[in-house]
Design a protein around this motif. Structure first.
Motif, PDB file in Angstrom:
ATOM      1  N   HIS A  45       0.772  -1.285  -0.024  1.00  0.00           N
ATOM      2  CA  HIS A  45       0.007   0.061  -0.016  1.00  0.00           C
ATOM      3  C   HIS A  45       1.052   1.263   0.153  1.00  0.00           C
ATOM      4  O   HIS A  45       0.285   2.563   0.108  1.00  0.00           O
ATOM      5  CB  HIS A  45      -0.983  -0.102   1.002  1.00  0.00           C
ATOM      6  CG  HIS A  45      -1.912  -1.085   1.119  1.00  0.00           C
ATOM      7  ND1 HIS A  45      -3.123  -0.928   0.556  1.00  0.00           N
ATOM      8  CD2 HIS A  45      -1.873  -2.302   1.675  1.00  0.00           C
ATOM      9  CE1 HIS A  45      -3.855  -2.072   0.683  1.00  0.00           C
ATOM     10  NE2 HIS A  45      -2.985  -3.018   1.404  1.00  0.00           N
ATOM     11  N   GLU A  46       2.210   1.049   0.002  1.00  0.00           N
ATOM     12  CA  GLU A  46       3.155   2.308  -0.081  1.00  0.00           C
ATOM     13  C   GLU A  46       3.465   2.674  -1.480  1.00  0.00           C
ATOM     14  O   GLU A  46       4.093   1.953  -2.449  1.00  0.00           O
ATOM     15  CB  GLU A  46       4.282   1.904   0.659  1.00  0.00           C
ATOM     16  CG  GLU A  46       4.138   1.640   2.190  1.00  0.00           C
ATOM     17  CD  GLU A  46       3.293   2.845   3.051  1.00  0.00           C
ATOM     18  OE1 GLU A  46       3.685   3.856   2.581  1.00  0.00           O
ATOM     19  OE2 GLU A  46       2.706   2.483   3.822  1.00  0.00           O
ATOM     20  N   LEU A  47       3.347   4.041  -1.852  1.00  0.00           N
ATOM     21  CA  LEU A  47       3.780   4.685  -3.169  1.00  0.00           C
ATOM     22  C   LEU A  47       5.303   4.499  -2.896  1.00  0.00           C
ATOM     23  O   LEU A  47       5.936   5.186  -2.109  1.00  0.00           O
ATOM     24  CB  LEU A  47       3.152   6.005  -3.243  1.00  0.00           C
ATOM     25  CG  LEU A  47       3.618   6.611  -4.450  1.00  0.00           C
ATOM     26  CD1 LEU A  47       2.943   6.084  -5.628  1.00  0.00           C
ATOM     27  CD2 LEU A  47       3.019   8.175  -4.420  1.00  0.00           C
ATOM     28  N   GLN A  48       5.723   3.824  -4.156  1.00  0.00           N
ATOM     29  CA  GLN A  48       7.417   3.836  -4.266  1.00  0.00           C
ATOM     30  C   GLN A  48       7.866   4.900  -5.399  1.00  0.00           C
ATOM     31  O   GLN A  48       9.058   5.284  -5.236  1.00  0.00           O
ATOM     32  CB  GLN A  48       7.932   2.469  -4.640  1.00  0.00           C
ATOM     33  CG  GLN A  48       7.374   1.434  -3.678  1.00  0.00           C
ATOM     34  CD  GLN A  48       8.154   1.313  -2.054  1.00  0.00           C
ATOM     35  OE1 GLN A  48       9.128   1.847  -2.153  1.00  0.00           O
ATOM     36  NE2 GLN A  48       7.253   1.641  -1.217  1.00  0.00           N
ATOM     37  N   ALA A  49       7.064   5.123  -6.398  1.00  0.00           N
ATOM     38  CA  ALA A  49       7.324   6.004  -7.402  1.00  0.00           C
ATOM     39  C   ALA A  49       6.529   6.542  -8.179  1.00  0.00           C
ATOM     40  O   ALA A  49       5.325   5.631  -8.358  1.00  0.00           O
ATOM     41  CB  ALA A  49       8.426   5.260  -8.303  1.00  0.00           C
ATOM     42  N   GLN A  50       6.460   7.578  -8.790  1.00  0.00           N
ATOM     43  CA  GLN A  50       5.272   8.016  -9.676  1.00  0.00           C
ATOM     44  C   GLN A  50       5.875   8.876 -10.965  1.00  0.00           C
ATOM     45  O   GLN A  50       7.045   9.064 -11.032  1.00  0.00           O
ATOM     46  CB  GLN A  50       4.302   8.915  -8.952  1.00  0.00           C
ATOM     47  CG  GLN A  50       4.752  10.286  -8.308  1.00  0.00           C
ATOM     48  CD  GLN A  50       3.913  10.920  -7.436  1.00  0.00           C
ATOM     49  OE1 GLN A  50       2.672  11.099  -7.883  1.00  0.00           O
ATOM     50  NE2 GLN A  50       4.091  11.360  -6.172  1.00  0.00           N
ATOM     51  N   TRP A  51       5.092   8.960 -12.074  1.00  0.00           N
ATOM     52  CA  TRP A  51       5.746   9.580 -13.008  1.00  0.00           C
ATOM     53  C   TRP A  51       4.295  10.454 -13.605  1.00  0.00           C
ATOM     54  O   TRP A  51       3.005   9.954 -13.789  1.00  0.00           O
ATOM     55  CB  TRP A  51       5.948   8.689 -14.245  1.00  0.00           C
ATOM     56  CG  TRP A  51       6.211   9.352 -15.364  1.00  0.00           C
ATOM     57  CD1 TRP A  51       5.445   9.127 -16.490  1.00  0.00           C
ATOM     58  CD2 TRP A  51       7.516   9.822 -16.015  1.00  0.00           C
ATOM     59  NE1 TRP A  51       6.245   9.792 -17.563  1.00  0.00           N
ATOM     60  CE2 TRP A  51       7.648  10.066 -17.167  1.00  0.00           C
ATOM     61  CE3 TRP A  51       8.834  10.103 -15.107  1.00  0.00           C
ATOM     62  CZ2 TRP A  51       8.479  10.718 -17.907  1.00  0.00           C
ATOM     63  CZ3 TRP A  51       9.885  10.768 -15.877  1.00  0.00           C
ATOM     64  CH2 TRP A  51       9.749  11.166 -17.171  1.00  0.00           C
ATOM     65  N   GLY A  52       4.593  11.808 -13.830  1.00  0.00           N
ATOM     66  CA  GLY A  52       3.426  12.449 -14.516  1.00  0.00           C
ATOM     67  C   GLY A  52       3.861  13.454 -15.230  1.00  0.00           C
ATOM     68  O   GLY A  52       5.106  13.849 -15.227  1.00  0.00           O
TER      69      GLY A  52
END
Length: 254
Positions: A45-52
């Motif tokens: 449930h933990e956000l590790q990386a994002q791309w926007g």
């Protein structure tokens, strides 16, 4: 967060065995339906990386390369993914088709379950937390001065739940139809990327001084809790049954 049922006009989903997202389970959320393409990579449930993408006119055709880049930067391969999440619209017609094709291409060889949500659901989630029961009206730009719109019921102790079907049409027509079907004695607020259209004099007079909350720039990370709940409940589909959600046309008002 408890899993919400899909909205009444969303494509059907399967109910299968739930996916237990352990702290070591990697999964990916893809959104190409929104004006700004975004990806979110989670472990459990933990956000590790994002791309926007910052542009309001991104090329959805690059989503496969963006996914590959995000996985490469985190040292992962597609086979490391236990599940996928996808925003299925309503939104950019081309964006939805390209994005869902990318999700299908990932899911099919891995036999990955896919949890889905609509862009309107996720934008309603983005206004939380609320201090009291509230009707959340989400408006997204559809084409020129038309919008996609849907109303939700939300409160301090519950995720937003659908009050109306998702509609598409001229902003005043959509608002008028949505307001007919929401509680008159409940506070209302407006959100979505079409808020600027409310400054038109006729529309502004109709909505009055209802509070407005600007949407977040990227929806993939916001969608993760709702999608995780649906994965756990087995409210999923597979690559063959993944389909888009298109809002229905609003009837002209007389």
């Amino acid at each position: 967060m408890t899993p919400d049922a899909p909205p009444p006009d969303a494509p059907p989903v399967e109910t299968a065995a739930g996916v237990a997202l352990t702290p070591t389970s990697w999964w990916l959320v893809v959104d190409t339906a929104s004006p700004r393409l975004s990806l979110a990579l989670l472990r459990g449930h933990e956000l590790q990386a994002q791309w926007g993408v910052r542009s309001l006119h991104p090329s959805a055709h690059r989503v496969v390369a963006d996914i590959a880049y995000l996985l490469e930067r985190t040292g992962l391969r597609p086979k490391d993914l236990a599940a996928l999440g996808a925003l299925i619209g309503p939104g950019s017609f081309t964006g939805i088709r390209v994005g869902l094709a990318a999700v299908k291409g990932l899911a099919q060889p891995l036999n990955c379950p896919i949890a889905t949500a609509t862009t309107l659901e996720v934008l309603a989630d983005a206004v939380l937390p609320l201090q009291q029961p509230t009707t959340v009206v989400v408006l997204n730009v559809s084409h020129r001065r038309e919008v996609h719109g849907q109303a939700f019921s939300a409160g301090p102790d519950a995720e937003p739940r659908t009050l109306t079907a998702a509609l598409t049409g001229e902003v005043h027509t959509v608002l008028e139809q949505l307001f007919r079907h929401v509680p008159k004695d409940c506070p209302r607020l407006l959100t979505g990327d079409a808020l600027a259209l409310l400054d038109d004099s006729n529309v502004s007079a109709f909505v009055g001084d209802l509070p407005r909350i600007a949407p977040p720039p990227w929806l993939a990370p916001v969608a993760a809790p709702r999608l995780a709940a649906r994965l756990a409940a087995g409210v999923t589909c597979d690559a063959k049954t993944l389909t888009a959600c298109y809002a229905r046309a609003a009837l002209p008002t007389g």
